[in-house]
Design a protein around this motif. Sequence first.
Motif, short mmCIF file in Angstrom:
data_model
loop_
_atom_site.label_atom_id
_atom_site.label_comp_id
_atom_site.label_asym_id
_atom_site.label_seq_id
_atom_site.Cartn_x
_atom_site.Cartn_y
_atom_site.Cartn_z
N HIS A 166 47.14 42.66 33.24
CA HIS A 166 45.82 42.47 33.24
C HIS A 166 45.32 43.89 33.03
N ALA A 207 42.64 45.07 34.27
CA ALA A 207 42.13 45.66 35.45
C ALA A 207 43.31 46.57 36.24
N LYS A 238 44.97 45.18 44.75
CA LYS A 238 44.06 45.05 43.92
C LYS A 238 43.89 43.52 43.20
N ASP A 270 42.49 41.71 46.11
CA ASP A 270 41.07 41.65 46.59
C ASP A 270 40.05 41.58 45.38
N ALA A 271 40.51 41.93 44.04
CA ALA A 271 39.44 41.81 42.99
C ALA A 271 39.60 40.47 42.65
N LYS A 272 40.53 39.58 42.98
CA LYS A 272 40.94 37.96 42.71
C LYS A 272 40.97 38.18 41.08
N ILE A 273 42.11 38.73 40.68
CA ILE A 273 42.64 38.64 39.21
C ILE A 273 43.13 37.22 39.36
N PRO A 274 42.70 36.31 38.33
CA PRO A 274 43.15 35.07 38.45
C PRO A 274 44.41 34.78 37.61
N VAL A 286 45.61 32.78 35.49
CA VAL A 286 45.49 31.75 34.39
C VAL A 286 45.93 32.24 33.19
N ASP A 343 41.32 32.32 27.89
CA ASP A 343 40.80 31.40 26.90
C ASP A 343 41.13 32.13 25.46
N ARG A 389 44.92 40.03 25.32
CA ARG A 389 45.69 39.83 26.38
C ARG A 389 47.32 39.68 26.27
N TYR A 437 30.50 39.26 43.13
CA TYR A 437 30.51 40.52 42.56
C TYR A 437 29.56 41.35 42.43
N LEU A 443 37.68 37.67 38.75
CA LEU A 443 37.45 39.03 38.10
C LEU A 443 37.52 38.69 36.60
N ALA A 447 34.62 43.26 43.72
CA ALA A 447 34.63 42.24 44.30
C ALA A 447 33.89 42.41 45.90
#
Lengths: 398, 117
Positions: free
Chosen positions: A111, A113, A156, A159-163, A165, A168, A175, B3, B89, B111
Amino acid sequence: MTEAARTAEQAARASYGKLLAILAKRTSDISAAEDALADAFAKALSHWPENGIPAKPEAWLLTAARNRLTDQQRRAVRFSTTNEVSDMAADVVSSPEHPDDRLALMFVCAHPAIAPDLHTPLMLQCVLGFEAGDIARAFLVSPAAMAQRLVRAKRKILDAKIPFVIPDAGALPSRLEAIYEAIYAAHALDWLAPSDAMGDEALYLADLLARQRPDDPEALGLAALIAFTHARNDARVENGVLVPIHEQDTDLWHGRLISYALDALNRAQKLGRPGRYQIEAAIQSVHIHRRDTGRTDWASLSRLYEALIRLYPTVGTAVARAAVLGELHGPETGLAALDRIDAEAIETHQPAWATRAELLSRAGRTDEAAIAFDQAISMTAEEPLWQYLEVRRRNLEK
Amino acid sequence: MRYTFLLYTDPADLAGMTPDDWAEEKQVYGAYIGALHEAGVFVDTDWLQPVDTATTLSLKDGEKRVQDGPFAETKETLGGYFVINVPDLDAALEWAEKCPAAQRGKVEVRASGMGAE
């Protein structure tokens, strides 16, 4: 090793990332999923020898891990309002309509991030189940530092909620590029330190990606590229000295890997969308073709490098192209091509000095060649390559 | 998940802006705020006074310290923030990319520490 232990280990290798992805995707909590999975594998090792190997080992492991996760959640909140286990049907792992979550897990590991230099370590750990210590060894950093960075990255992600998935269509190309690069980096790592066997893992990841994305020509190209290179493993060093690709003993090349690579490249090219990894794989395939014809087709290589440099103009590509031009049209042409590259960019570029030395030597400009060899040698850290350059330097004086 | 976007700019880049430039800037932000509203993800935003009015308070090592100025020693200083509510995110980064401040400076995305709503 008992049969149960062997089955557990095979299941571990093949299913680790699959199970981790399923366990972590809803909460993004990779660390908790890792702990639960480790617990499930430990349970398997004690249960299976006594009670026999279950019919669906993956589903068994998944259920055990889910139970463990639920226990921990209950303990964490002291009460439970849902039954986390029941919604995880045991056949979810193998059901054909349930897509393999490992691809989503790869997207998490690579990712934007997350620091790019952690993409490969995260993938090795999350998708393949490698210990931080083994990864640290391959990356030549301290196990403590690697472990700490991996833990921080996973925190991270949570906590940052990297999905978890598949991105798109708009974000997908960039990506995917990060995933290709992370796998390619695992492969490059092995090239420098082949004893770490990370090349096997790079091939495993590339093959996994290619299976998940059978219509992605670059995923197929990357798998082909890594398989081609891997196929020449046993031939690339002889008595501690590097052997250039066009001088390698083709009998030492690995036939099954070559067939795999040729098939992957063939399928990629049928999709009609050329890209960097496909061209690099095609370059490898030209070298591999010497196995059948007994000669290296430098003209084809020259055309492929032209295409690669248009698509992916790096100093490394420009230097490799100069070497090919030297083989095709004579050393002076190769030297002229080298001189057209930005001088500052190749001043500290080891392959540029090695290529220049080789070309000068073939042009009979021995004194200049000696200086260039000395430069190249002073920049070389890998033992077999260093030995090779030393030999070439000595032969100059004869 | 909520966020917060912290918007960073270099005051030196803003020094030469005319009243017309500011009016235009206000319109650009207005459009962005409108887009956030329309998407139903807008929570809150604010403009902040210039950085020379900032005060930083720290309780690190159990000792209370009050300092004049921003906490970070970079050219960019905090100039504002957005709070949005999106699932993850990736969605937050998509909005950060559209944020006008990203054009001129940096947008720090974090977040909420309070968890999902």
